[in-house]
Design an enzyme around this catalytic site. Structure first.
Site, mmCIF file in Angstrom:
data_model
loop_
_atom_site.group_PDB
_atom_site.id
_atom_site.type_symbol
_atom_site.label_atom_id
_atom_site.label_comp_id
_atom_site.label_asym_id
_atom_site.label_seq_id
_atom_site.Cartn_x
_atom_site.Cartn_y
_atom_site.Cartn_z
ATOM 1 N N GLU A 92 0.804 -1.225 0.000
ATOM 2 C CA GLU A 92 0.000 0.000 0.000
ATOM 3 C C GLU A 92 0.838 1.277 0.000
ATOM 4 O O GLU A 92 0.420 2.292 -0.553
ATOM 5 C CB GLU A 92 -0.930 0.012 1.235
ATOM 6 N N SER A 370 -52.695 -9.899 46.421
ATOM 7 C CA SER A 370 -52.393 -9.971 47.850
ATOM 8 C C SER A 370 -50.900 -9.945 48.161
ATOM 9 O O SER A 370 -50.510 -9.862 49.332
ATOM 10 C CB SER A 370 -53.016 -11.237 48.455
#
Length: 607
Positions: A92, A370
């Protein structure tokens, strides 16, 4: 006359010239060097690449990997094999360590090499330019973008060292399929860390970024392999590998073994994301969209979230929900808290739960039935009036201002003890006791718990038997019951132990905010009464031999919700069963699935 006019013109001309010189000097002083203009227009602050985040259980085992739009596992340059660095430099940007961000000679050389081979062997952009493009720009092929790329590259070279640029580059480049960075690519394509790859495998993944769609190993394996071989040839030609290594690498079979991100226990992990936001909000004092944005930033920065999850108990809870709720449309949720450490160790969101679906443990607000009585009625009554389990209360008919609640099956029982009233979940005693305490006084106790759905509309006698406007979540109700394990002290339980960055620095920790609800004497009395509920009362099907076991059932009108919240010496657990669209479940209630689920989980959790 001409002389005078001449003098005047000369004076005027000299004056104008003098003023011009002054203006030029002033403008000259205001002229900024090119470098200063670039510093002003192109600012490069600290660079942070998106990174994966990780969630761990109580044993520090990875249970989920948070993957952003860019899957990335950052790796320092020193941990990247030299051969991998050399591959990208020679293919590169061979003059990487010599140029200042852009390389005219390199562009010319790349054009010649590509022309000779007829292939795109080398790119014209330097590594620094490619990094600039990946960090700050897009991939449009325009002159404006190319100029910006050059300017950003120039600034990067001024701000960072060559090694810092190379490290960022190798972690930023794209390897297809949402994979960014060379370490991530190694683990994605070969299920092994970069350092364990052979030269042939390294060259293979290094072939991808040059053209990720063309060199996609999953769709164009042959093309990727050809480029790998060209890379190996370059390394050999430049003397970077010997002939033996070259032939061995080129002939090595490439076997892909794709790695999927770890993502276990979606019920628990979904809640962890929600709790992370809670911790951020507490520490940073933000909410709404600002909080959502901040949470996203934290996860993208790369963090480790350490939790209290017990994978064995979590799996037991998931299996129990599936086993005891085979009925269509019937859902359930379970919460288990280690109250010795105030840690949420298991949490289920529903049958066949999928990550980020509606989570019934912490997002479903339901009427508690309850199950609210110990918190709103019996605890406050005993605390205020110094009652005992054997204090008497009427279980006969009750009416006030047109409100006339009934006991189960419309029966009346006369005078009974508090213990008996709770043990068999009589309704009229609970309403009577709330009326005697005073609604405001009783709700003063309830407000201390972390019930987010409470409103002033709830301040009424029906609340004594679970009549609320919005209700409570299974997590909230279970957490409230841990008070019975703490001598009357309430402490919010958390799933997250701590959140750190990837270097181990602590970012967020759970806070400690204990609240006294009632006295230890009141709490001891309540524990005795709750134990009788399990031994001989409405929850006796949940009983198993244990040094201590107690709890309370809850059933709402028309059997739309079934609850049991109970505790042992080590754990508090809550189970809710119902339908997302509330409907009658009388037939199912006779099978007591909520009690069987609870018992299965707690027997597995027992030391």
């Amino acid at each position: 006359m001409r002389t005078i006019i001449g003098y005047l013109l000369t004076f005027f001309t000299l004056s104008c010239f003098y003023i011009l010189i002054l203006k030029i000097e002033e403008e000259w002083n205001n002229v900024k060097p090119v470098s200063a203009v670039l510093e002003e227009k192109i600012q490069i602050n600290d660079i942070h690449l998106q990174q994966n985040s990780y969630i761990y259980d109580r044993n520090n085992e990875l249970i989920s990997e948070h993957v952003n739009e860019q899957k990335r596992k950052y790796i320092p340059l020193k941990e990247i094999p030299d051969i991998a660095k050399q591959i990208f430099i020679v293919t590169e940007d061979s003059r990487f360590y010599e140029h200042s961000g852009f390389d005219i000679a390199g562009v010319t050389r790349a054009a010649i090499v590509n022309a000779k081979s007829g292939l795109l062997e080398q790119g014209g952009s330097t590594i620094t330019q490619q990094l600039a493009r990946n960090l700050f720009l897009n991939h449009e092929k325009t002159w404006n973008r190319k100029l910006s790329e050059l300017l950003y590259a120039y600034q990067l070279e001024k701000k960072l060292t060559k090694d810092e640029i190379l490290e960022l580059y190798l972690n930023a480049i794209y390897f297809q399929h949402g994979v960014y960075g060379i370490e991530t690519a190694a683990q994605y394509y070969f299920s092994r860390p970069l350092k364990q790859l052979s030269i042939g495998e390294l060259a293979f993944i290094c072939a991808i970024p040059n053209n990720p769609s063309l060199y996609d190993p999953l769709t164009h394996f042959t093309e990727t392999k050809k480029r790998q071989e060209r890379i190996l040839q370059i390394l050999f030609d430049k003397g970077m590998i010997n002939k033996e290594t070259f032939h061995a690498a080129r002939s090595q079979p490439i076997s892909l073994r794709l790695q999927k991100p770890v993502d276990r226990f979606p019920d628990y992990v979904t809640y962890v994301y929600d709790e992370l936001k809670q911790l951020i909000a507490l520490k940073e004092g933000i909410s709404g969209e600002q909080l959502d944005k901040r949470a996203s930033e934290v996860l993208q920065s790369g963090v480790r979230i350490y939790t209290s999850l017990d994978p064995n108990i979590q799996q037991t809870a998931i299996n129990a929900i599936q086993t005891y709720l085979p009925y269509k449309n019937v859902q359930g949720a379970a919460v288990v808290i280690d109250h010795t450490a105030d840690e949420i160790i298991a949490l289920t969101g529903g049958k066949h739960y999928k990550k980020f679906d509606f989570h019934r443990a912490f997002q479903a607000y339901r009427q508690p039935g309850s199950a609210i009585k110990p918190l709103l009625v019996y605890g406050p009554y005993i605390d205020r009036f110094r009652a005992t389990p054997y204090s008497l209360v009427s279980a006969g008919a009750f009416c006030k201002n047109g409100y006339c609640p009934k006991n189960y099956s419309n029966r009346t029982y006369g005078m009974v003890t508090l213990e008996t009233a709770l043990q068999y979940s009589y309704n009229t005693p609970a309403v009577r006791l709330l009326n005697k305490i005073g609604i405001e006084q009783a709700f003063a106790y309830l407000q201390k718990f972390a019930f987010s759905g409470l409103t002033t509309k709830d301040y009424a006698l029906p609340a004594a038997i679970g009549g609320f406007t919005k209700g409570m979540t299974p997590l909230e109700l279970t957490n409230a019951y841990t008070t019975f394990a703490h001598d009357g002290i309430f402490q919010k339980a958390y799933a997250i132990r701590k959140v750190t960055d990837l270097q181990g620095n602590v970012l967020y920790e759970r806070p400690q905010h204990a609240k006294k609800i009632w006295s230890k004497k009141t709490n001891d009395t309540m524990r005795q009464m709750l134990a009788e509920v399990v031994k001989e009362g409405t929850a006796k099907k949940a009983y198993f031999p244990s040094p201590y076991i107690g709890g309370k059932t809850g059933t709402t009108n028309d059997y739309k919700d079934l609850w049991f919240i109970g505790l042992t010496n080590h754990y508090t657990a809550g189970v809710w069963v119902g339908q997302d669209k509330p409907a009658n479940m009388e037939a199912i209630s006779k099978q007591t699935p909520h009690l069987h689920i609870w018992k299965t989980i707690m027997q597995r959790a027992a030391p």
